[in-house]
Design a protein around this motif. Structure first.
Motif, PDB file in Angstrom:
ATOM      1  N   TYR A   1      -5.522  -3.667  -5.405  1.00 30.73           N
ATOM      2  CA  TYR A   1      -4.205  -3.985  -5.955  1.00 30.73           C
ATOM      3  C   TYR A   1      -3.226  -4.334  -4.831  1.00 30.73           C
ATOM      4  O   TYR A   1      -2.516  -5.349  -4.901  1.00 30.73           O
ATOM      5  CB  TYR A   1      -3.665  -2.810  -6.778  1.00 30.73           C
ATOM      6  CG  TYR A   1      -2.168  -2.905  -6.996  1.00 30.73           C
ATOM      7  CD1 TYR A   1      -1.624  -3.879  -7.819  1.00 30.73           C
ATOM      8  CD2 TYR A   1      -1.291  -2.048  -6.313  1.00 30.73           C
ATOM      9  CE1 TYR A   1      -0.253  -4.001  -7.984  1.00 30.73           C
ATOM     10  CE2 TYR A   1       0.080  -2.158  -6.473  1.00 30.73           C
ATOM     11  CZ  TYR A   1       0.601  -3.133  -7.310  1.00 30.73           C
ATOM     12  OH  TYR A   1       1.950  -3.254  -7.452  1.00 30.73           O
ATOM     13  N   TYR A   2      -3.184  -3.505  -3.791  1.00 29.96           N
ATOM     14  CA  TYR A   2      -2.235  -3.771  -2.702  1.00 29.96           C
ATOM     15  C   TYR A   2      -2.628  -5.021  -1.914  1.00 29.96           C
ATOM     16  O   TYR A   2      -1.755  -5.753  -1.418  1.00 29.96           O
ATOM     17  CB  TYR A   2      -2.126  -2.548  -1.788  1.00 29.96           C
ATOM     18  CG  TYR A   2      -1.253  -1.482  -2.413  1.00 29.96           C
ATOM     19  CD1 TYR A   2       0.116  -1.673  -2.556  1.00 29.96           C
ATOM     20  CD2 TYR A   2      -1.800  -0.298  -2.896  1.00 29.96           C
ATOM     21  CE1 TYR A   2       0.925  -0.720  -3.157  1.00 29.96           C
ATOM     22  CE2 TYR A   2      -1.000   0.664  -3.505  1.00 29.96           C
ATOM     23  CZ  TYR A   2       0.359   0.440  -3.623  1.00 29.96           C
ATOM     24  OH  TYR A   2       1.157   1.370  -4.233  1.00 29.96           O
TER      25      TYR A   2
ATOM     26  N   MET B   1      -1.198  -7.753  -3.943  1.00 31.97           N
ATOM     27  CA  MET B   1       0.257  -7.833  -3.775  1.00 31.97           C
ATOM     28  C   MET B   1       0.615  -8.582  -2.501  1.00 31.97           C
ATOM     29  O   MET B   1       1.561  -9.380  -2.470  1.00 31.97           O
ATOM     30  CB  MET B   1       0.866  -6.432  -3.761  1.00 31.97           C
ATOM     31  CG  MET B   1       0.920  -5.759  -5.114  1.00 31.97           C
ATOM     32  SD  MET B   1       2.089  -6.564  -6.250  1.00 31.97           S
ATOM     33  CE  MET B   1       3.653  -6.106  -5.516  1.00 31.97           C
ATOM     34  N   ARG B   2      -0.158  -8.334  -1.440  1.00 26.80           N
ATOM     35  CA  ARG B   2       0.122  -9.001  -0.165  1.00 26.80           C
ATOM     36  C   ARG B   2      -0.253 -10.484  -0.215  1.00 26.80           C
ATOM     37  O   ARG B   2       0.468 -11.336   0.282  1.00 26.80           O
ATOM     38  CB  ARG B   2      -0.628  -8.300   0.979  1.00 26.80           C
ATOM     39  CG  ARG B   2      -0.117  -6.904   1.306  1.00 26.80           C
ATOM     40  CD  ARG B   2      -0.748  -6.385   2.593  1.00 26.80           C
ATOM     41  NE  ARG B   2      -2.200  -6.265   2.490  1.00 26.80           N
ATOM     42  CZ  ARG B   2      -2.842  -5.176   2.073  1.00 26.80           C
ATOM     43  NH1 ARG B   2      -2.138  -4.110   1.692  1.00 26.80           N
ATOM     44  NH2 ARG B   2      -4.151  -5.141   2.032  1.00 26.80           N
TER      45      ARG B   2
ATOM     46  N   GLN C   1      -0.276  -8.087 -10.642  1.00 25.04           N
ATOM     47  CA  GLN C   1       0.587  -8.286  -9.468  1.00 25.04           C
ATOM     48  C   GLN C   1       1.648  -9.338  -9.746  1.00 25.04           C
ATOM     49  O   GLN C   1       2.763  -9.251  -9.237  1.00 25.04           O
ATOM     50  CB  GLN C   1      -0.257  -8.620  -8.216  1.00 25.04           C
ATOM     51  CG  GLN C   1      -1.074  -9.893  -8.274  1.00 25.04           C
ATOM     52  CD  GLN C   1      -0.331 -11.119  -7.763  1.00 25.04           C
ATOM     53  OE1 GLN C   1       0.669 -10.995  -7.064  1.00 25.04           O
ATOM     54  NE2 GLN C   1      -0.830 -12.310  -8.115  1.00 25.04           N
TER      55      GLN C   1
ATOM     56  N   VAL D   1       4.340  -7.390 -11.723  1.00 23.04           N
ATOM     57  CA  VAL D   1       5.070  -6.482 -10.825  1.00 23.04           C
ATOM     58  C   VAL D   1       6.135  -7.241 -10.055  1.00 23.04           C
ATOM     59  O   VAL D   1       7.289  -6.798  -9.942  1.00 23.04           O
ATOM     60  CB  VAL D   1       4.098  -5.767  -9.868  1.00 23.04           C
ATOM     61  CG1 VAL D   1       4.864  -5.039  -8.761  1.00 23.04           C
ATOM     62  CG2 VAL D   1       3.214  -4.788 -10.626  1.00 23.04           C
ATOM     63  N   LYS D   2       5.773  -8.402  -9.529  1.00 20.63           N
ATOM     64  CA  LYS D   2       6.715  -9.192  -8.738  1.00 20.63           C
ATOM     65  C   LYS D   2       7.789  -9.844  -9.603  1.00 20.63           C
ATOM     66  O   LYS D   2       8.970  -9.842  -9.248  1.00 20.63           O
ATOM     67  CB  LYS D   2       5.948 -10.252  -7.943  1.00 20.63           C
ATOM     68  CG  LYS D   2       5.093  -9.679  -6.823  1.00 20.63           C
ATOM     69  CD  LYS D   2       4.239 -10.745  -6.162  1.00 20.63           C
ATOM     70  CE  LYS D   2       3.403 -10.146  -5.036  1.00 20.63           C
ATOM     71  NZ  LYS D   2       2.472 -11.133  -4.445  1.00 20.63           N
TER      72      LYS D   2
ATOM     73  N   ASP E   1       7.321   0.217  -6.489  1.00 20.46           N
ATOM     74  CA  ASP E   1       6.037   0.769  -6.050  1.00 20.46           C
ATOM     75  C   ASP E   1       5.925   2.262  -6.338  1.00 20.46           C
ATOM     76  O   ASP E   1       4.816   2.770  -6.515  1.00 20.46           O
ATOM     77  CB  ASP E   1       5.841   0.517  -4.553  1.00 20.46           C
ATOM     78  CG  ASP E   1       4.435   0.861  -4.102  1.00 20.46           C
ATOM     79  OD1 ASP E   1       3.486   0.276  -4.652  1.00 20.46           O
ATOM     80  OD2 ASP E   1       4.288   1.738  -3.224  1.00 20.46           O
TER      81      ASP E   1
END
Length: 279
Positions: A72-73, A76-77, A90, A93-94, A100
């Motif tokens: 997941y992270y 996100m990156r 993701q 979320v953005k 977070d």
């Protein structure tokens, strides 16, 4: 094209929702089309994490949940994941600025299911519910208010109480599986081996109070979200009523359900109430 992959990713989240929960899928369908995909993506993410800790017996659950978190992270990156559930989540979320700390609180509760079987204090119980359910309500609220921070702050407490109510109903409904299959007891001070009507009544009273507070938030939701959330509320209230009228020994031995026929009736009832502006 990346857009095509993103579209497929959101469709995968929708498929997960439809296959794992007909009731939640029905409620999401009652939301405005503009926000459905985002809610499907939230459900897909939390559903997969929950399945890892609850269902993937015979596999290394700890490694799986840690990998799920790491991926997941990474998504996100990078802004992309070849796991379509993580790819769609993701994006949500953005787009809706989901913090977070919500993600971390959720994953913390999921990981507790791997190492903790009993909750001995109200503080432990509340912390678990906050991470496993309240923050999911807050994630959805972020989508519903579409960046309106004032509206979010106004409805935050009620959204958490609705998440709590849904989770506690699930705990009561899943008493058999949680106790016999997973060896878990979420209710502090309740001995499931001698679960009685008094214990059940106390739990139901607590849930009813959560629902009472949550309803005050439902009626203030934006129109795009109100009917869908109200549909879920009516369904869970019906499920709670069934549990209330089910002998406690039967709750501990079978999983109580609301039939598809009853769900259709509840949907019709909800629609009439909504159209008559009773909500």
């Amino acid at each position: 094209m990346k857009k095509l992959f993103d579209d497929v990713s959101f469709k995968c989240s929708k498929l997960v929702t439809k296959n794992y929960s007909t009731s939640f899928s029905m409620a999401v369908y009652m939301l405005a089309p503009s926000i459905r995909d985002a809610i499907y993506s939230v459900y897909g993410f939390v559903r997969f994490a929950d399945e890892i800790v609850d269902s993937f017996h015979g596999y290394d659950k700890e490694n799986l949940i840690n990998d799920f978190e790491a991926e997941y992270y990474k998504a996100m990156r990078a802004g992309i994941s070849l796991n379509p559930i993580l790819n769609s989540f993701q994006h949500t979320v953005k787009e809706y600025n989901i913090s977070d700390d919500m993600i971390q609180s959720f994953l913390k509760s999921m990981k507790l299911d791997l190492i903790k079987s009993d909750y001995h204090s109200k503080e432990e119980y509340n912390e678990y519910i906050y991470g496993s359910a309240d923050v999911v309500g807050l994630m959805c609220l972020k989508v519903f208010v579409k960046g309106d921070d004032a509206k979010y702050n106004q409805l935050k407490d009620q959204a958490m109480r609705l998440g709590s109510a849904f989770q506690k109903v699930n705990f009561l409904r899943d008493l058999k599986d949680d106790n016999l299959l997973l060896n878990r007891n979420y209710f502090p001070g309740v001995d499931l081996k001698s679960f009685d009507e008094n214990s059940k009544k106390a739990i139901i009273a607590e849930i009813e109070e959560d629902f009472r507070v949550a309803y005050q938030g439902i009626i203030k939701l934006p129109l795009e979200a109100k009917f869908g959330v109200y549909t879920a509320y009516v369904y869970y209230k019906k499920l709670l009523k069934k549990l209330e009228h089910t002998p406690c020994n039967e709750i501990g031995n079978t999983r109580i359900r609301v039939s598809n026929y009853s769900k259709a009736g509840l949907l019709a009832q909800s629609f009439v109430s909504y159209k008559l502006k009773l909500v």
